[in-house]
Every structure is written in C-alpha cells, then in structure tokens.
Design a protein around this motif. Structure first.
Motif, PDB file in Angstrom:
ATOM      1  N   ASP A  58       0.838  -1.207   0.000  1.00 55.47           N
ATOM      2  CA  ASP A  58       0.000   0.000   0.000  1.00 55.47           C
ATOM      3  C   ASP A  58       0.872   1.255   0.000  1.00 55.47           C
ATOM      4  OD1 ASP A  58      -2.330  -1.538   0.023  1.00 55.47           O
ATOM      5  OD2 ASP A  58      -2.637  -1.340   2.191  1.00 55.47           O
ATOM      6  N   ALA A  59       1.898   1.259   0.836  1.00 59.96           N
ATOM      7  CA  ALA A  59       2.783   2.424   0.928  1.00 59.96           C
ATOM      8  C   ALA A  59       3.531   2.669  -0.382  1.00 59.96           C
ATOM      9  CB  ALA A  59       3.777   2.235   2.073  1.00 59.96           C
ATOM     10  N   ALA A  60       3.829   1.592  -1.099  1.00 60.89           N
ATOM     11  CA  ALA A  60       4.532   1.715  -2.371  1.00 60.89           C
ATOM     12  C   ALA A  60       3.578   1.995  -3.527  1.00 60.89           C
ATOM     13  CB  ALA A  60       5.326   0.437  -2.648  1.00 60.89           C
ATOM     14  N   GLY A  61       2.268   1.964  -3.255  1.00 64.16           N
ATOM     15  CA  GLY A  61       1.279   2.209  -4.296  1.00 64.16           C
ATOM     16  C   GLY A  61       1.186   1.094  -5.322  1.00 64.16           C
ATOM     17  N   ILE A  62       1.456  -0.123  -4.894  1.00 62.25           N
ATOM     18  CA  ILE A  62       1.444  -1.276  -5.803  1.00 62.25           C
ATOM     19  C   ILE A  62       0.159  -2.063  -5.593  1.00 62.25           C
ATOM     20  CG2 ILE A  62       2.598  -3.429  -6.418  1.00 62.25           C
ATOM     21  CD1 ILE A  62       5.227  -2.091  -5.485  1.00 62.25           C
ATOM     22  N   ASP A  63      -0.561  -2.296  -6.694  1.00 63.02           N
ATOM     23  CA  ASP A  63      -1.807  -3.071  -6.630  1.00 63.02           C
ATOM     24  C   ASP A  63      -1.505  -4.547  -6.413  1.00 63.02           C
ATOM     25  OD1 ASP A  63      -3.454  -0.874  -7.074  1.00 63.02           O
ATOM     26  OD2 ASP A  63      -3.357  -1.112  -9.248  1.00 63.02           O
ATOM     27  N   TYR A  64      -2.386  -5.195  -5.676  1.00 65.98           N
ATOM     28  CA  TYR A  64      -2.243  -6.622  -5.408  1.00 65.98           C
ATOM     29  C   TYR A  64      -3.607  -7.208  -5.105  1.00 65.98           C
ATOM     30  CZ  TYR A  64      -2.655  -5.034  -0.572  1.00 65.98           C
ATOM     31  OH  TYR A  64      -3.090  -4.454   0.580  1.00 65.98           O
ATOM     32  N   VAL A  65      -3.684  -8.517  -5.147  1.00 65.91           N
ATOM     33  CA  VAL A  65      -4.879  -9.246  -4.730  1.00 65.91           C
ATOM     34  C   VAL A  65      -4.531  -9.920  -3.415  1.00 65.91           C
ATOM     35  CG1 VAL A  65      -6.409 -11.180  -5.265  1.00 65.91           C
ATOM     36  CG2 VAL A  65      -5.660  -9.637  -7.087  1.00 65.91           C
ATOM     37  N   TYR A  66      -5.426  -9.804  -2.447  1.00 68.68           N
ATOM     38  CA  TYR A  66      -5.209 -10.444  -1.151  1.00 68.68           C
ATOM     39  C   TYR A  66      -6.228 -11.557  -0.969  1.00 68.68           C
ATOM     40  CZ  TYR A  66      -4.762 -11.136   3.881  1.00 68.68           C
ATOM     41  OH  TYR A  66      -4.573 -11.690   5.125  1.00 68.68           O
ATOM     42  N   LEU A  67      -5.728 -12.742  -0.693  1.00 69.51           N
ATOM     43  CA  LEU A  67      -6.576 -13.887  -0.379  1.00 69.51           C
ATOM     44  C   LEU A  67      -6.333 -14.255   1.077  1.00 69.51           C
ATOM     45  CD1 LEU A  67      -5.772 -16.117  -3.499  1.00 69.51           C
ATOM     46  CD2 LEU A  67      -7.716 -14.567  -3.187  1.00 69.51           C
ATOM     47  N   GLY A  87       5.544 -25.631  -0.503  1.00 70.81           N
ATOM     48  CA  GLY A  87       6.729 -25.901   0.293  1.00 70.81           C
ATOM     49  C   GLY A  87       7.082 -24.744   1.215  1.00 70.81           C
ATOM     50  N   TRP A  88       6.311 -23.656   1.147  1.00 70.90           N
ATOM     51  CA  TRP A  88       6.524 -22.486   2.001  1.00 70.90           C
ATOM     52  C   TRP A  88       5.734 -22.695   3.276  1.00 70.90           C
ATOM     53  CZ3 TRP A  88      10.158 -19.032   1.766  1.00 70.90           C
ATOM     54  CH2 TRP A  88      10.053 -17.853   2.487  1.00 70.90           C
ATOM     55  N   GLN A  89       6.385 -22.558   4.424  1.00 64.78           N
ATOM     56  CA  GLN A  89       5.775 -22.964   5.685  1.00 64.78           C
ATOM     57  C   GLN A  89       4.989 -21.889   6.409  1.00 64.78           C
ATOM     58  OE1 GLN A  89       9.185 -24.361   7.824  1.00 64.78           O
ATOM     59  NE2 GLN A  89       9.394 -26.172   6.560  1.00 64.78           N
ATOM     60  N   THR A  90       5.109 -20.643   5.978  1.00 67.35           N
ATOM     61  CA  THR A  90       4.485 -19.562   6.738  1.00 67.35           C
ATOM     62  C   THR A  90       3.634 -18.673   5.840  1.00 67.35           C
ATOM     63  OG1 THR A  90       6.417 -18.123   6.429  1.00 67.35           O
ATOM     64  CG2 THR A  90       6.371 -19.506   8.413  1.00 67.35           C
ATOM     65  N   PHE A  91       2.874 -17.808   6.491  1.00 67.88           N
ATOM     66  CA  PHE A  91       2.075 -16.818   5.777  1.00 67.88           C
ATOM     67  C   PHE A  91       2.598 -15.438   6.114  1.00 67.88           C
ATOM     68  CE2 PHE A  91      -0.592 -20.493   5.750  1.00 67.88           C
ATOM     69  CZ  PHE A  91      -1.094 -20.485   4.456  1.00 67.88           C
ATOM     70  N   PRO A  92       2.615 -14.560   5.122  1.00 68.34           N
ATOM     71  CA  PRO A  92       1.980 -14.688   3.822  1.00 68.34           C
ATOM     72  C   PRO A  92       2.838 -15.498   2.849  1.00 68.34           C
ATOM     73  CG  PRO A  92       3.086 -12.589   3.898  1.00 68.34           C
ATOM     74  CD  PRO A  92       3.263 -13.234   5.260  1.00 68.34           C
ATOM     75  N   MET A  93       2.170 -15.882   1.776  1.00 68.47           N
ATOM     76  CA  MET A  93       2.835 -16.417   0.594  1.00 68.47           C
ATOM     77  C   MET A  93       2.625 -15.345  -0.462  1.00 68.47           C
ATOM     78  SD  MET A  93       1.379 -20.268   0.545  1.00 68.47           S
ATOM     79  CE  MET A  93       1.717 -21.390   1.895  1.00 68.47           C
ATOM     80  N   ILE A  94       3.708 -14.845  -1.008  1.00 69.54           N
ATOM     81  CA  ILE A  94       3.603 -13.750  -1.974  1.00 69.54           C
ATOM     82  C   ILE A  94       4.071 -14.243  -3.333  1.00 69.54           C
ATOM     83  CG2 ILE A  94       4.363 -11.418  -2.529  1.00 69.54           C
ATOM     84  CD1 ILE A  94       4.744 -11.081   0.579  1.00 69.54           C
ATOM     85  N   PHE A  95       3.206 -14.049  -4.313  1.00 65.46           N
ATOM     86  CA  PHE A  95       3.478 -14.486  -5.675  1.00 65.46           C
ATOM     87  C   PHE A  95       3.575 -13.264  -6.582  1.00 65.46           C
ATOM     88  CE2 PHE A  95       1.204 -17.865  -3.559  1.00 65.46           C
ATOM     89  CZ  PHE A  95       1.827 -19.036  -3.984  1.00 65.46           C
ATOM     90  N   VAL A  96       4.633 -13.204  -7.374  1.00 64.58           N
ATOM     91  CA  VAL A  96       4.813 -12.136  -8.351  1.00 64.58           C
ATOM     92  C   VAL A  96       4.892 -12.791  -9.722  1.00 64.58           C
ATOM     93  CG1 VAL A  96       6.271 -10.237  -9.121  1.00 64.58           C
ATOM     94  CG2 VAL A  96       6.031 -10.712  -6.676  1.00 64.58           C
TER      95      VAL A  96
END
Length: 127
Positions: A58-67, A87-96
């Motif tokens: 939000d601070a960077a002004g970048i759009d994203y989808v949050y699930l 295989g990622w053990q924690t949240f969040p999981m961020i996909f680009v």
C-alpha cells in the motif's frame, strides 16, 4: 531445486485419489488467481506478517490481490494444502507473476532493491 516428495509408486492405489483430492479445491483457487494476477498475497487473519506485506505494498502504491484463509483460531486444515503445494511454511505467501517470492520480509527486500518493480514491469513473464 529438488525437494523430497514421497514417491507415488509407494502409495497404495486404494488411497491415491484420496490424497490427490485432499485440498485440491483451495490449491486450485489460489493457482487460478496467481495465474491471472501479477501480484498475489495469500494470508490469514491475526497474523502480523500478511498485514506487514499489505502495508508495504500500500505504501509503495502497488496493486495486489489479497486472499485470506482463516486465522490462528480457524482454517488450519484449509491452509495446510497450500503449504504442502508450495513448500513455504508460513504466511503470507507472496506471488509475483506466478513466482513464489517468499513472505513479508522477502517482499521488503525486493521492494528496497527495486527488484519487485522490475519483476512487475517485465513483460516477458516470470523471472
């Protein structure tokens, strides 16, 4: 990178479908969004790290989808297939652009280095 996955040949045929179907709905849901949107944050309530990731974006002004899937008090069984899938053990999981880049701290490093914006601007696809 090879990570150990149990050999399907060593799974009794009577239970293979049960294993394959377990959690397939949530994995498919996230996969569909990750495939369609350039930046996706998968998180859960009450966890400060998905909140940190969203604040950074939000601070960077970048759009994203949050699930969001449950909280510490609910939804563990629904989230577990996502951990097994990635295989990622924690949240969040961020996909680009379909690529799992890690969690909130990893996102912060990508933002600071400028790599996140470069990845999002790259029209050639996943990097």
């Amino acid at each position: 990178m090879g990570r150990p996955i149990f050999d399907e040949a060593l799974i009794h045929p009577a239970i293979r479908q049960k294993i394959a179907a377990w959690g397939a709905d949530i994995v498919q849901e996230v996969h569909d969004v990750v495939s369609a949107k350039p930046l996706v944050v998968v998180g859960m309530k009450m966890n400060p790290f998905p909140r940190k990731a969203r604040r950074l974006l939000d601070a960077a002004g970048i759009d994203y989808v949050y699930l969001e899937f449950g909280s510490y008090l609910s939804g563990y069984r629904r989230r577990l297939p996502l951990k097994l899938w990635t295989g990622w053990q924690t949240f969040p999981m961020i996909f680009v652009k379909g690529v799992l880049v890690g969690g909130a701290n990893d996102l912060e490093k990508l933002l600071q280095s400028g790599e996140l914006k470069r990845r999002l601007e790259d029209v050639s696809g996943p990097a």
